[in-house]
Structure formats: C-alpha cells, structure tokens
Design a protein around this motif. Structure first.
Motif, mmCIF file in Angstrom:
data_model
loop_
_atom_site.group_PDB
_atom_site.id
_atom_site.type_symbol
_atom_site.label_atom_id
_atom_site.label_comp_id
_atom_site.label_asym_id
_atom_site.label_seq_id
_atom_site.Cartn_x
_atom_site.Cartn_y
_atom_site.Cartn_z
ATOM 1 N N GLU A 1 3.727 21.242 2.916
ATOM 2 C CA GLU A 1 3.205 21.812 4.150
ATOM 3 C C GLU A 1 3.845 21.200 5.390
ATOM 4 O OE1 GLU A 1 -0.988 21.231 3.928
ATOM 5 O OE2 GLU A 1 -1.258 22.719 2.338
ATOM 6 N N GLY A 2 4.892 20.396 5.175
ATOM 7 C CA GLY A 2 5.608 19.794 6.286
ATOM 8 C C GLY A 2 4.962 18.542 6.843
ATOM 9 N N GLN A 3 3.924 18.031 6.175
ATOM 10 C CA GLN A 3 3.247 16.825 6.638
ATOM 11 C C GLN A 3 4.007 15.576 6.185
ATOM 12 O OE1 GLN A 3 0.469 16.923 8.697
ATOM 13 N NE2 GLN A 3 1.005 19.107 8.685
ATOM 14 N N MET A 4 4.101 14.585 7.060
ATOM 15 C CA MET A 4 4.846 13.371 6.766
ATOM 16 C C MET A 4 4.153 12.542 5.686
ATOM 17 S SD MET A 4 7.617 11.833 7.539
ATOM 18 C CE MET A 4 7.974 12.828 8.984
ATOM 19 N N ARG A 5 4.919 12.147 4.674
ATOM 20 C CA ARG A 5 4.394 11.313 3.601
ATOM 21 C C ARG A 5 4.820 9.856 3.741
ATOM 22 N NH1 ARG A 5 3.561 14.120 -1.351
ATOM 23 N NH2 ARG A 5 3.516 12.069 -2.344
ATOM 24 N N GLY A 6 5.865 9.607 4.537
ATOM 25 C CA GLY A 6 6.386 8.257 4.687
ATOM 26 C C GLY A 6 7.898 8.259 4.663
ATOM 27 N N VAL A 7 8.493 7.085 4.474
ATOM 28 C CA VAL A 7 9.944 6.958 4.439
ATOM 29 C C VAL A 7 10.357 6.251 3.154
ATOM 30 C CG1 VAL A 7 10.114 6.878 6.960
ATOM 31 C CG2 VAL A 7 9.956 4.747 5.658
ATOM 32 N N VAL A 8 11.585 6.503 2.762
ATOM 33 C CA VAL A 8 12.196 5.836 1.602
ATOM 34 C C VAL A 8 13.567 5.344 2.034
ATOM 35 C CG1 VAL A 8 13.106 6.102 -0.730
ATOM 36 C CG2 VAL A 8 10.961 7.221 -0.099
ATOM 37 N N GLY A 9 13.807 4.052 1.885
ATOM 38 C CA GLY A 9 15.080 3.467 2.281
ATOM 39 C C GLY A 9 15.814 2.827 1.126
ATOM 40 N N TRP A 10 16.917 2.155 1.450
ATOM 41 C CA TRP A 10 17.763 1.529 0.442
ATOM 42 C C TRP A 10 16.978 0.560 -0.439
ATOM 43 C CZ3 TRP A 10 22.535 3.260 -0.456
ATOM 44 C CH2 TRP A 10 23.201 3.955 0.551
ATOM 45 N N GLN A 11 16.163 -0.266 0.175
ATOM 46 C CA GLN A 11 15.446 -1.283 -0.568
ATOM 47 C C GLN A 11 14.473 -0.658 -1.589
ATOM 48 O OE1 GLN A 11 13.269 -4.090 1.834
ATOM 49 N NE2 GLN A 11 12.927 -5.496 0.136
ATOM 50 N N ALA A 12 13.811 0.413 -1.176
ATOM 51 C CA ALA A 12 12.888 1.090 -2.087
ATOM 52 C C ALA A 12 13.618 1.641 -3.297
ATOM 53 C CB ALA A 12 12.155 2.202 -1.351
ATOM 54 N N LEU A 13 14.836 2.162 -3.072
ATOM 55 C CA LEU A 13 15.611 2.692 -4.192
ATOM 56 C C LEU A 13 16.101 1.588 -5.115
ATOM 57 C CD1 LEU A 13 17.711 5.480 -2.430
ATOM 58 C CD2 LEU A 13 15.579 5.712 -3.700
ATOM 59 N N GLU A 14 16.467 0.460 -4.531
ATOM 60 C CA GLU A 14 16.921 -0.676 -5.353
ATOM 61 C C GLU A 14 15.795 -1.232 -6.210
ATOM 62 O OE1 GLU A 14 20.344 -2.401 -2.277
ATOM 63 O OE2 GLU A 14 18.437 -3.449 -2.543
ATOM 64 N N GLN A 15 14.577 -1.194 -5.696
ATOM 65 C CA GLN A 15 13.448 -1.775 -6.413
ATOM 66 C C GLN A 15 12.705 -0.789 -7.284
ATOM 67 O OE1 GLN A 15 11.081 -3.470 -3.258
ATOM 68 N NE2 GLN A 15 12.458 -5.217 -2.967
ATOM 69 N N ALA A 16 13.049 0.496 -7.174
ATOM 70 C CA ALA A 16 12.323 1.522 -7.913
ATOM 71 C C ALA A 16 12.496 1.352 -9.432
ATOM 72 C CB ALA A 16 12.830 2.899 -7.492
ATOM 73 N N LYS B 1 19.895 5.032 6.990
ATOM 74 C CA LYS B 1 19.373 3.900 6.219
ATOM 75 C C LYS B 1 18.154 4.288 5.393
ATOM 76 C CE LYS B 1 16.405 2.413 10.047
ATOM 77 N NZ LYS B 1 16.054 1.314 10.982
ATOM 78 N N ALA B 2 17.604 5.478 5.671
ATOM 79 C CA ALA B 2 16.405 5.930 4.978
ATOM 80 C C ALA B 2 16.268 7.435 5.172
ATOM 81 C CB ALA B 2 15.163 5.207 5.498
ATOM 82 N N VAL B 3 15.306 8.035 4.456
ATOM 83 C CA VAL B 3 14.963 9.440 4.650
ATOM 84 C C VAL B 3 13.465 9.537 4.926
ATOM 85 C CG1 VAL B 3 16.810 10.434 3.259
ATOM 86 C CG2 VAL B 3 14.668 9.736 2.154
ATOM 87 N N ALA B 4 13.102 10.550 5.691
ATOM 88 C CA ALA B 4 11.691 10.848 5.945
ATOM 89 C C ALA B 4 11.223 11.856 4.904
ATOM 90 C CB ALA B 4 11.510 11.414 7.347
ATOM 91 N N VAL B 5 10.105 11.575 4.264
ATOM 92 C CA VAL B 5 9.606 12.401 3.169
ATOM 93 C C VAL B 5 8.440 13.259 3.666
ATOM 94 C CG1 VAL B 5 8.637 12.389 0.841
ATOM 95 C CG2 VAL B 5 10.281 10.617 1.528
ATOM 96 N N VAL B 6 8.542 14.575 3.446
ATOM 97 C CA VAL B 6 7.491 15.492 3.875
ATOM 98 C C VAL B 6 6.989 16.277 2.671
ATOM 99 C CG1 VAL B 6 8.371 15.701 6.228
ATOM 100 C CG2 VAL B 6 9.168 17.287 4.477
#
Length: 313
Positions: free
Chosen positions: A298-313, A290-295
């Motif tokens: 340096e491999g540090q977590m930046r957050g997540v991006v899901g379906w809703q974020a893509l629809e609203q982008a 339902k989403a991807v984890a964005v790093v």
C-alpha cells in the motif's frame, strides 16, 4: 515428522557382480511444518530417497517412519493417499477439467461431493487461480505456471500432512518459476506442511529450504539450515558445490520486508517489501546507495535495509 533410519537402496550389477548403492546408510529427520530441500549433483540419490518415502521405490534396508509409524508395514496405496506429490511434469489428466483434477484424491477417498467442491474452490484461490475463471478449463488451456499451480492445489486437496515435491518448478521459465515459488512460499507460511523437495538448483534450495540436505554418492554430505551450509560448510565438497557466490545465492531467499528496520529513508531508492535481498543489493549497487527504503503493497514505509543488514542476514 518423517524419519529415515539407515535407509538404503541397493542394486545388483550383473556385469561386475558387485552391488551398487543409490542410497546408503542415510539417516535424516525432516522437521514438522518446514521445507527440507534435497540437493546434490546428478545421481547422488535425492530422487531415489524421495520416491522411497512414498514407496514408489522400495528400499532394500533401513526404516522410514512418519509420525513414528513404519510406512513399510502397510499398503503403499494407502500411504500415497496420505501424502501429497508434486512433480516437474505436473501430470494433470488432460481429459478432466481443472476442478476435476484437483478433486482426484478426495474423490478416491470417498469424500462428500459438496465438501470436495468447496475445498477445490478454496485451494484454487489459495494458489492464485480465480475459481470462476479456471475451474472449468482443461489443462491444455493453461500456461506452464498455471498448470504447476493446479498441480500444487491437487497435492493439497486431501489436506495431507506431508508433501513430496520432485523438481516441481524445473520446467518453468525463470520469471514464471519465481512467481510460482513466491506463491508457494506464501501458501506454506499459512499451512505449514512438512515438505521434502528435490532440486538440483542451488538458488532454489537456499531460497525455499528451511533445511537443506546435501547428498553425495547416495550419502549425506551435510544437513542444516541454508546458513549452516553457506557459512559453515562441513567439507571442501560442500564449499565447492555451493560455489564462491553462495552468500549471494542465499540472499535470494530472504525478503527485504523481513530485514527492514527503522531508519532515515530520505533520498533512498524504494523497493517493495516482498523483493528478495539479492535484488535489493542490485538496486543499491546500481543507484550507488548505502541502503534502500522498504515499502509495503500500500506504499507505507516499513523501514530501511542497508549493507550491514545484508551482511548479518
């Protein structure tokens, strides 16, 4: 700022006795510090428009203003030395080294050799070519992507406020094109040049353009942000030209790192922050996520991006 006011290029047709307009009554303002993509079908006038801006083609009517000054009032040679120009064929001088190619315009302008050498080395680093490795090579020793980067460095060498690009990445294979486009966008984020870029590639226009001017038959069909054209097409022609998958095409121009928000990343597939949103969508579909984890790099977590974020982008 570049302004076109009622610009036209008219040719006489000796066979019919009627005039033919390559560009007709074109009025556009290209925003400072942004990329404007000139897009449209073959023969729509986009390359003619670009070449009129630096007077490789002389208009038959209208005005071209750069920072309020009419470029038709001065000498074309002086104008072109203030405008960077990048073309698909690159046009590097084969008998000169990479360093000498990049230094061409500063040398013509009579800039001090030491200053020019420092500027050339800085620009090669900026476009991702290590000066110690590439400065003394000849164009024949470069790959297509490397040569295109040299062409960009040469266009930037005199620090022009305006950069014109005519199908600059069209001759590259898809992988090299993606890499060079990414590198160029990184450069633009730092330098913020005023850029006018001709392309026939819809994906490229939506990915790289802050604004898109879609031409049809030498006239303006629509001018706006990629989102304007995709979500609010001004006519049936615009809608059909961009295609039913225009929204997916637009996602290719967005980086997931810019869309990432705090969220639970447990169990989600990981993607790099510089991955484009369309590729991230492919990962989600492939993994049934339902989403991807964005790093970050340096491999540090930046957050997540899901379906809703893509629809609203």
């Amino acid at each position: 700022m570049i302004e076109l006011r009622n610009l036209e290029k008219r040719y006489a047709n000796p066979q019919t006795g009627q005039d033919f307009y390559a560009v007709r009554d074109l009025s556009l303002t290209f925003p400072d510090g942004q990329i404007t993509a000139l897009l449209g079908p073959s023969g729509c006038g986009k390359t003619t428009t670009l070449r009129m801006i630096n007077r490789l083609i002389e208009p038959t009517g209208g005005q071209i203003l750069i920072d309020g000054a009419d470029v038709l009032a001065g000498r074309p040679e002086a104008l072109r030395r203030r405008i960077g120009y990048v073309i698909q064929q690159i046009g590097l001088f084969p008998h000169l080294t990479v360093e000498q190619n990049v230094a061409t315009v500063p040398d013509l302008l009579g800039q001090p050799k030491g200053k020019t050498r420092e500027r050339v080395r800085e620009l090669l680093g900026l476009v991702g070519l290590e000066p110690a490795q590439f400065a003394h090579k000849r164009p024949a020793e470069l790959s297509g992507g490397q040569a295109q980067r040299v062409g960009v460095a040469r266009a930037l060498a005199a620090d022009p406020p305006v950069l014109l690009m005519d199908e600059p990445f069209g001759a590259l294979d898809p992988l090299a094109r993606d890499h060079v486009q990414d590198a160029f966008l990184d450069i633009q984020r730092r330098l913020k040049k005023t850029i006018v870029m001709v392309t026939h590639d819809i994906d490229e226009a939506l990915r790289m353009g802050d604004r898109v001017a879609l031409l049809r038959g030498g006239e303006l069909a629509q001018f706006g942000t990629p989102d304007d054209l995709v979500r609010r097409p001004a006519s049936e022609f615009v809608r059909q030209f961009l295609g039913e998958d225009a929204r997916l095409r637009q996602l290719a121009g967005l980086r997931v790192g810019d869309l990432a928000r705090p969220g639970d990343a447990a169990g989600l597939p990981r993607v790099a922050a510089d991955l484009n949103a369309r590729s991230a969508l492919s990962v989600m579909l492939r993994e049934g996520a339902k989403a991807v984890a964005v790093v970050d790099s340096e491999g540090q977590m930046r957050g997540v991006v899901g379906w809703q974020a893509l629809e609203q982008a």
